[in-house]
Motif scaffolding. Structure first.
Motif, short mmCIF file in Angstrom:
data_model
loop_
_atom_site.label_atom_id
_atom_site.label_comp_id
_atom_site.label_asym_id
_atom_site.label_seq_id
_atom_site.Cartn_x
_atom_site.Cartn_y
_atom_site.Cartn_z
N MET A 54 0.82 -1.19 0.00
CA MET A 54 0.00 0.00 0.00
C MET A 54 0.87 1.25 0.00
SD MET A 54 -3.09 1.13 0.21
CE MET A 54 -4.15 2.31 0.94
N TRP A 55 1.92 1.28 0.83
CA TRP A 55 2.78 2.46 0.90
C TRP A 55 3.52 2.67 -0.41
CZ3 TRP A 55 2.82 6.67 3.42
CH2 TRP A 55 3.93 7.47 3.43
N LYS A 56 3.96 1.57 -1.06
CA LYS A 56 4.63 1.70 -2.34
C LYS A 56 3.71 2.31 -3.38
CE LYS A 56 8.17 -1.83 -2.38
NZ LYS A 56 8.66 -3.01 -3.08
N ARG A 57 2.45 1.94 -3.33
CA ARG A 57 1.48 2.47 -4.28
C ARG A 57 1.35 3.98 -4.11
NH1 ARG A 57 -4.79 0.99 -3.95
NH2 ARG A 57 -3.89 -1.00 -3.44
N LEU A 58 1.28 4.43 -2.89
CA LEU A 58 1.13 5.86 -2.64
C LEU A 58 2.37 6.65 -3.05
CD1 LEU A 58 -0.69 5.83 0.80
CD2 LEU A 58 -1.66 6.31 -1.44
N THR A 59 3.56 6.11 -2.80
CA THR A 59 4.77 6.84 -3.18
C THR A 59 4.93 6.88 -4.70
OG1 THR A 59 6.10 4.84 -2.90
CG2 THR A 59 5.99 6.36 -1.05
N LEU A 60 4.55 5.81 -5.37
CA LEU A 60 4.62 5.80 -6.83
C LEU A 60 3.63 6.79 -7.43
CD1 LEU A 60 5.77 4.56 -9.41
CD2 LEU A 60 3.99 2.81 -9.25
N LEU A 61 2.42 6.81 -6.91
CA LEU A 61 1.43 7.76 -7.41
C LEU A 61 1.85 9.20 -7.14
CD1 LEU A 61 -1.93 6.08 -6.48
CD2 LEU A 61 -1.04 6.54 -8.75
N TRP A 62 2.45 9.44 -5.98
CA TRP A 62 2.87 10.80 -5.66
C TRP A 62 3.93 11.29 -6.63
CZ3 TRP A 62 1.19 14.96 -3.79
CH2 TRP A 62 2.06 16.00 -3.48
N LEU B 211 -1.27 -5.74 -13.08
CA LEU B 211 -2.45 -4.99 -13.48
C LEU B 211 -3.15 -4.31 -12.31
CD1 LEU B 211 -3.97 -7.38 -16.13
CD2 LEU B 211 -2.60 -5.34 -16.51
N GLY B 212 -3.04 -4.88 -11.12
CA GLY B 212 -3.67 -4.28 -9.95
C GLY B 212 -3.10 -2.92 -9.60
N LEU B 213 -1.83 -2.74 -9.81
CA LEU B 213 -1.19 -1.46 -9.54
C LEU B 213 -1.33 -0.51 -10.73
CD1 LEU B 213 0.52 0.21 -7.60
CD2 LEU B 213 2.54 -0.77 -8.67
N VAL B 214 -1.33 -1.06 -11.91
CA VAL B 214 -1.39 -0.23 -13.12
C VAL B 214 -2.70 0.54 -13.19
CG1 VAL B 214 -1.47 -0.32 -15.64
CG2 VAL B 214 0.27 -1.58 -14.41
N ASP B 215 -3.81 -0.06 -12.77
CA ASP B 215 -5.07 0.68 -12.85
C ASP B 215 -5.05 1.91 -11.95
OD1 ASP B 215 -5.45 -0.68 -10.39
OD2 ASP B 215 -7.62 -0.61 -10.66
N ASP B 216 -4.42 1.80 -10.78
CA ASP B 216 -4.31 2.97 -9.90
C ASP B 216 -3.36 4.01 -10.48
OD1 ASP B 216 -6.03 1.82 -8.13
OD2 ASP B 216 -4.46 1.00 -6.85
N VAL B 217 -2.27 3.56 -11.05
CA VAL B 217 -1.27 4.48 -11.60
C VAL B 217 -1.82 5.20 -12.83
CG1 VAL B 217 1.01 4.58 -12.67
CG2 VAL B 217 0.65 3.19 -10.66
#
Length: 90
Positions: free
Chosen positions: A1-9, A57-63
């Motif tokens: 979850m934290w990796k997702r937020l840092t990548l999006l930021w 794909l789970g992360l790509v949709d958020d990105v």
């Protein structure tokens, strides 16, 4: 979850700053706060269009979806608000 937020930021840093400024600005449109709240809820929600259990794909949709939604909101901000932000950022 934290990796997702840092990548999006890292992807949406400039537009996120503009939205943060717009949220605190007195001339912000009334639709802005609920729209930003929906983006944050989608980002933090365990329910996604593509589940995060699918490795890539789970992360790509958020990105992809979150930056597109933020860019959509930024384009719909009043021109005076964007100009004020550019003036303060300079």
């Amino acid at each position: 979850m934290w990796k997702r937020l840092t990548l999006l930021w890292s992807v949406i840093r400039g537009d996120a700053r503009l939205l943060w400024f717009a949220l605190r600005h007195p001339q912000a449109p009334g639709w802005l706060k609920p729209a930003v709240a929906l983006i944050v809820i989608y980002l933090l929600s365990p329910l996604d269009l593509v589940p995060d259990t699918i490795p890539v794909l789970g992360l790509v949709d958020d990105v992809v979806l979150v930056p597109l939604a933020i860019a959509f909101l930024v384009k719909r901000l009043p021109a005076a608000l964007r100009a004020d932000f550019a003036r303060r950022a300079a």
